[in-house]
Design a protein around this motif. Structure first.
Motif, PDB file in Angstrom:
ATOM      1  N   HIS A   1       0.872  -1.182  -0.049  1.00 45.95           N
ATOM      2  CA  HIS A   1       0.069  -0.025   0.167  1.00 45.95           C
ATOM      3  C   HIS A   1       0.853   1.367   0.150  1.00 45.95           C
ATOM      4  O   HIS A   1       0.319   2.404  -0.372  1.00 45.95           O
TER       5      HIS A   1
ATOM      6  N   ALA B   1     -12.944   5.810  -6.135  1.00 50.70           N
ATOM      7  CA  ALA B   1     -11.974   4.875  -5.565  1.00 50.70           C
ATOM      8  C   ALA B   1     -12.272   3.544  -6.006  1.00 50.70           C
ATOM      9  O   ALA B   1     -13.277   3.227  -6.698  1.00 50.70           O
ATOM     10  N   GLY B   2     -11.384   2.477  -6.193  1.00 51.71           N
ATOM     11  CA  GLY B   2     -11.508   1.065  -6.419  1.00 51.71           C
ATOM     12  C   GLY B   2     -12.282   0.453  -5.412  1.00 51.71           C
ATOM     13  O   GLY B   2     -13.113   0.757  -5.238  1.00 51.71           O
TER      14      GLY B   2
ATOM     15  N   GLY C   1     -11.228  -0.506  -2.228  1.00 49.58           N
ATOM     16  CA  GLY C   1     -11.133   0.209  -1.092  1.00 49.58           C
ATOM     17  C   GLY C   1     -11.411   1.672  -0.807  1.00 49.58           C
ATOM     18  O   GLY C   1     -12.409   2.029  -1.182  1.00 49.58           O
TER      19      GLY C   1
ATOM     20  N   ASP D   1      -6.635   2.952  -1.026  1.00 51.41           N
ATOM     21  CA  ASP D   1      -7.048   3.016  -2.342  1.00 51.41           C
ATOM     22  C   ASP D   1      -5.963   3.827  -3.113  1.00 51.41           C
ATOM     23  O   ASP D   1      -5.546   4.878  -2.483  1.00 51.41           O
TER      24      ASP D   1
ATOM     25  N   LYS E   1     -13.466   2.160   4.160  1.00 53.14           N
ATOM     26  CA  LYS E   1     -13.683   2.995   3.014  1.00 53.14           C
ATOM     27  C   LYS E   1     -13.885   4.537   3.566  1.00 53.14           C
ATOM     28  O   LYS E   1     -12.915   5.272   2.955  1.00 53.14           O
TER      29      LYS E   1
ATOM     30  N   SER F   1     -10.956   6.899   4.207  1.00 53.12           N
ATOM     31  CA  SER F   1     -10.135   7.821   3.204  1.00 53.12           C
ATOM     32  C   SER F   1     -10.304   9.181   3.289  1.00 53.12           C
ATOM     33  O   SER F   1      -9.702   9.905   2.469  1.00 53.12           O
TER      34      SER F   1
END
Length: 420
Positions: free
Chosen positions: A21, A167-168, A170, A174, A209, A212
């Motif tokens: 990450h 976002a993908g 995550g 992400d 999520k 973020s």
């Protein structure tokens, strides 16, 4: 030597069991001084990210403020925005807007949208060559598919006045979370999905999520199916000093229903449009509901023929929204990835189904025919393999994943195989 973009991207796997990450942050640190950083809206959630983001991007592009006031208030004066490559104009109408989404249905170009158009192959190739040159071969090769393409999007958006980043799977970890200059985070409905990466409970998934969220920014929470999401959102927003607004999905709904009555959008798309309009208000950008008449949301309960709709949804939360919009006695053309709860999805859709036709898909994560067949047998849903034929007297829904919709479109002579 820099490899061509298409071959370079195809060499990267789409699926990773483990990922570093910190890697994308190291790469972004190398890139950041080479590009401008327009104000950004970050969209996280489980469902509705793509459609909400596209509505937001489309409306901002169509309805930007003519006198440049929004740009000046958001730090986009020419002297501040000039970077190594391009200067930004001080006034511009409409706003230049970029939208990054994923995955794509037929072509990668669908993921990067600027001012009403998917980027061309030529623009992608030029951007790739610049990005690869900045990052170097070793770092470019090490980045994952999504990490590299996220940085490519940020490079290609450098002349935009506003960017919308989806976002993908995550949130906190992400790749899109490297972006600077976030002005707003929009949280679309959160449900159970990608448990191997995000956790087995709504609370755990929401936590990942919602972490973020950048401290001291605004957060707009779309209508949620689970009360736990609201609790997690309140706590994290409070911890980070963020303003949190709960949207009930009814903002300007009367105007939306009046303007969009001929588009036959289902209820969930009207709610997503309401959230997009609310987000525009936070940004200080006018939003003309009438402009949505010209927006096509390909793959979102989209009618490709009078009796055929396609939808890229793939989890129980999406299935519940689709079930409310479906007509009875619908033939479901279906397949699923093996990490999805296809038994629950089929159970939710069952009351509206006439039968299921299973369409083979190419993916290392595809569920086996036997597993889906067993689920259909338990649910007592008639099924067969998709023959490729469609009949005018039947009503069809293609659903289950982006892969399923892609495979279906490529199997039919419907004029979408070369969609840009």
């Amino acid at each position: 030597m820099i490899p061509p973009f298409s071959g370079f991207l195809e060499s990267k796997p789409l699926y990773y069991k483990e990922i570093d990450h910190e890697r994308v942050h190291r790469a972004y640190a190398r890139l950041r001084d080479h590009i401008a950083h327009p104000p950004a809206v970050h969209i996280v959630g489980t469902n509705g990210k793509g459609s909400t983001g596209r509505m937001l991007a489309f409306l901002a592009w169509q309805n930007g403020m003519e006198d440049g006031k929004w740009k000046m208030e958001n730090g986009l004066s020419q002297s501040e925005s000039t970077n190594h490559f391009y200067p930004l104009p001080t006034t511009h109408y409409p706003l230049s807007v970029g939208h990054y989404s994923s995955p794509h249905i037929l072509r990668f170009n669908e993921r990067i949208w600027i001012d009403g158009e998917n980027v061309s192959d030529e623009v992608l190739e030029e951007g790739h060559r610049r990005l690869y040159g900045i990052l170097g071969a070793e770092m470019s090769e090490a980045l994952s598919y999504f990490e590299y393409t996220t940085l490519l999007a940020l490079l290609l958006f450098e002349r935009c006045d506003l960017i919308i980043l989806e976002a993908g799977l995550g949130g906190e970890f992400d790749a899109t979370n490297v972006v600077e200059n976030k002005r707003l985070t929009v949280v679309t409905p959160i449900g159970i999905d990608h448990q191997a990466f995000l956790g087995d409970s709504i609370e755990a998934i929401a936590e990942t999520k919602l972490r973020s969220i950048t401290p001291h920014t605004q957060v707009l929470l779309a209508p949620q199916a689970y009360a736990e999401v609201e609790s997690v959102a309140r706590r994290i927003a409070n911890e980070r000093g963020c303003g949190l607004t709960m949207e009930d999905g009814r903002w300007k709904m009367e105007e939306l229903e009046r303007a969009l009555q001929n588009k036959a959008w289902p209820e969930f798309l009207h709610e997503n449009a309401s959230v997009a309009l609310r987000a525009l208000e936070f940004l200080g950008i006018s939003g003309d509901v009438e402009a949505l008449k010209d927006l096509e949301l390909f793959g979102r309960f989209y009618p490709i023929a009078e009796n055929v709709r396609i939808d890229v949804g793939h989890n129980p939360l999406a299935a519940r929204a689709i079930a409310r919009a479906m007509e009875p006695e619908t033939v479901l053309i279906y397949n699923s990835l093996d990490d999805k709860d296809y038994r629950e999805v089929l159970s939710i859709l069952r009351p509206k189904l006439k039968r299921v036709e299973i369409l083979p898909i190419e993916s290392q994560r595809a569920a086996t025919l036997r597993e889906i067949e067993e689920a259909l047998a338990v649910l007592e849903i008639p099924w067969d393999c998709f023959s490729g034929q469609l009949f005018s007297h039947e009503r069809y829904l293609v659903f289950g994943s982006f892969y399923t919709v892609e495979a279906f479109l490529k199997s039919q002579d419907l004029g979408y195989n070369q969609k840009s």
